[in-house]
Design a protein around this motif. Structure first.
Motif, PDB file in Angstrom:
ATOM      1  N   TYR A 167      10.566  15.830  10.102  1.00 51.69           N
ATOM      2  CA  TYR A 167      11.805  16.115  10.647  1.00 51.69           C
ATOM      3  C   TYR A 167      13.196  16.648   9.949  1.00 51.69           C
ATOM      4  O   TYR A 167      14.132  16.905  10.311  1.00 51.69           O
ATOM      5  CB  TYR A 167      12.358  14.870  11.539  1.00 51.69           C
ATOM      6  CG  TYR A 167      12.028  13.432  10.675  1.00 51.69           C
ATOM      7  CD1 TYR A 167      13.426  13.313   9.564  1.00 51.69           C
ATOM      8  CD2 TYR A 167      11.339  12.627  10.657  1.00 51.69           C
ATOM      9  CE1 TYR A 167      13.085  12.176   8.691  1.00 51.69           C
ATOM     10  CE2 TYR A 167      11.088  11.685   9.675  1.00 51.69           C
ATOM     11  CZ  TYR A 167      11.822  11.015   8.768  1.00 51.69           C
ATOM     12  OH  TYR A 167      11.984  10.258   7.892  1.00 51.69           O
ATOM     13  N   GLN A 168      12.681  16.370   8.560  1.00 50.57           N
ATOM     14  CA  GLN A 168      13.813  16.821   7.527  1.00 50.57           C
ATOM     15  C   GLN A 168      13.839  18.469   7.477  1.00 50.57           C
ATOM     16  O   GLN A 168      14.793  18.861   6.959  1.00 50.57           O
ATOM     17  CB  GLN A 168      13.413  16.362   6.131  1.00 50.57           C
ATOM     18  CG  GLN A 168      13.564  15.026   5.991  1.00 50.57           C
ATOM     19  CD  GLN A 168      13.216  14.594   4.722  1.00 50.57           C
ATOM     20  OE1 GLN A 168      12.292  15.001   3.774  1.00 50.57           O
ATOM     21  NE2 GLN A 168      13.752  13.327   4.239  1.00 50.57           N
ATOM     22  N   ILE A 169      13.138  19.154   8.101  1.00 50.38           N
ATOM     23  CA  ILE A 169      13.039  20.483   8.035  1.00 50.38           C
ATOM     24  C   ILE A 169      12.904  21.107   9.509  1.00 50.38           C
ATOM     25  O   ILE A 169      12.499  22.271   9.877  1.00 50.38           O
ATOM     26  CB  ILE A 169      11.724  21.165   7.254  1.00 50.38           C
ATOM     27  CG1 ILE A 169      10.360  20.601   7.816  1.00 50.38           C
ATOM     28  CG2 ILE A 169      12.046  21.075   5.899  1.00 50.38           C
ATOM     29  CD1 ILE A 169       9.220  21.489   7.275  1.00 50.38           C
ATOM     30  N   ASN A 170      13.524  20.784  10.583  1.00 54.36           N
ATOM     31  CA  ASN A 170      13.472  20.975  12.043  1.00 54.36           C
ATOM     32  C   ASN A 170      13.998  22.417  12.101  1.00 54.36           C
ATOM     33  O   ASN A 170      13.139  23.213  12.841  1.00 54.36           O
ATOM     34  CB  ASN A 170      14.486  20.057  12.950  1.00 54.36           C
ATOM     35  CG  ASN A 170      13.766  18.817  12.997  1.00 54.36           C
ATOM     36  OD1 ASN A 170      12.855  18.373  12.935  1.00 54.36           O
ATOM     37  ND2 ASN A 170      14.523  17.847  13.841  1.00 54.36           N
ATOM     38  N   ASN A 171      14.838  22.853  11.416  1.00 54.58           N
ATOM     39  CA  ASN A 171      15.432  24.074  11.747  1.00 54.58           C
ATOM     40  C   ASN A 171      14.462  25.169  11.046  1.00 54.58           C
ATOM     41  O   ASN A 171      14.194  26.340  11.910  1.00 54.58           O
ATOM     42  CB  ASN A 171      16.613  24.575  10.962  1.00 54.58           C
ATOM     43  CG  ASN A 171      17.844  23.762  11.708  1.00 54.58           C
ATOM     44  OD1 ASN A 171      17.790  23.360  12.759  1.00 54.58           O
ATOM     45  ND2 ASN A 171      18.989  23.602  10.949  1.00 54.58           N
ATOM     46  N   LEU A 172      13.866  24.877  10.088  1.00 59.68           N
ATOM     47  CA  LEU A 172      12.631  25.550   9.556  1.00 59.68           C
ATOM     48  C   LEU A 172      11.413  25.759  10.494  1.00 59.68           C
ATOM     49  O   LEU A 172      10.943  26.775  10.690  1.00 59.68           O
ATOM     50  CB  LEU A 172      12.315  25.106   8.131  1.00 59.68           C
ATOM     51  CG  LEU A 172      11.210  26.189   7.331  1.00 59.68           C
ATOM     52  CD1 LEU A 172      11.465  27.607   7.184  1.00 59.68           C
ATOM     53  CD2 LEU A 172      10.889  25.539   6.010  1.00 59.68           C
ATOM     54  N   THR A 173      11.027  24.733  11.018  1.00 63.49           N
ATOM     55  CA  THR A 173       9.981  24.508  11.687  1.00 63.49           C
ATOM     56  C   THR A 173      10.314  25.344  13.188  1.00 63.49           C
ATOM     57  O   THR A 173       9.350  26.016  13.618  1.00 63.49           O
ATOM     58  CB  THR A 173       9.903  23.191  12.128  1.00 63.49           C
ATOM     59  OG1 THR A 173       9.449  22.240  11.120  1.00 63.49           O
ATOM     60  CG2 THR A 173       8.516  23.170  13.237  1.00 63.49           C
ATOM     61  N   ILE A 174      11.525  25.548  13.591  1.00 63.30           N
ATOM     62  CA  ILE A 174      11.916  26.277  14.760  1.00 63.30           C
ATOM     63  C   ILE A 174      11.713  27.640  14.409  1.00 63.30           C
ATOM     64  O   ILE A 174      11.121  28.579  15.148  1.00 63.30           O
ATOM     65  CB  ILE A 174      13.219  25.999  15.378  1.00 63.30           C
ATOM     66  CG1 ILE A 174      13.317  24.592  15.952  1.00 63.30           C
ATOM     67  CG2 ILE A 174      13.623  26.974  16.380  1.00 63.30           C
ATOM     68  CD1 ILE A 174      12.681  24.398  17.339  1.00 63.30           C
TER      69      ILE A 174
END
Length: 163
Positions: free
Chosen positions: A133-140
């Protein structure tokens, strides 16, 4: 592998995925890291990156100084020569490839420097990371490029919404 299908799906589901990932960040479920790893392993058990290589064709990795040193040594080049030939500095001051697709991508979608590839390549699409969840934007962002990242978010959402 139908990349257009995955890209369209990922774009259409961005808001839904963002909402899910934001929820996960606010209330991380118990055993999240275990569920993430399990989901990652399932997805990569079914999706073969060599059938796609879209990441290598459309997005360039960030090269750390250690990456540059390691790869240049492997190629028997001076670091400065490697940087001049393959890299540029982007608007964020990071070293990235001058051109895409990646110089090191072979016709069969294998990597000519696989054993010494950049850290960013080794970790992509970051779906086996603890505290994801610390990299949500990257995951999207990665769901649009990588069918496995899209499938990962879909399956993770399915699993966690059942609980």
């Amino acid at each position: 592998m139908n990349l257009d299908f995955y890209k369209t799906q990922a774009i259409q589901k961005q808001k839904e995925h963002k909402k899910f990932l934001d929820w996960m960040k606010k209330k991380p479920p118990k055993n999240l890291d275990y569920t993430v790893q399990e989901t990652h392993d399932e997805v990569f058990g079914k999706i073969d990156c060599l059938q796609c290589a879209n990441c290598c064709k459309t997005t360039g990795p960030l090269f750390t100084p250690k990456d540059v040193e390691r790869i240049a040594k492997h190629l028997k080049m001076k670091t400065a020569d490697f940087e001049d030939k393959f890299l540029r500095t982007d608007e964020d001051g990071d070293q990235v490839l001058q051109n895409l697709p990646c110089w090191f991508l072979n016709e069969d979608n294998t990597c000519s420097i696989y054993d010494v590839r950049p850290k960013a390549c080794r970790e992509f699409p970051h779906t086996d990371r603890k505290k994801i969840y610390q990299i949500n934007n990257l995951t999207i962002q990665n769901t649009v490029v990588c069918p496995a990242a899209f499938e990962f978010v879909e399956r993770l959402q399915e699993k966690l919404e059942k609980k």
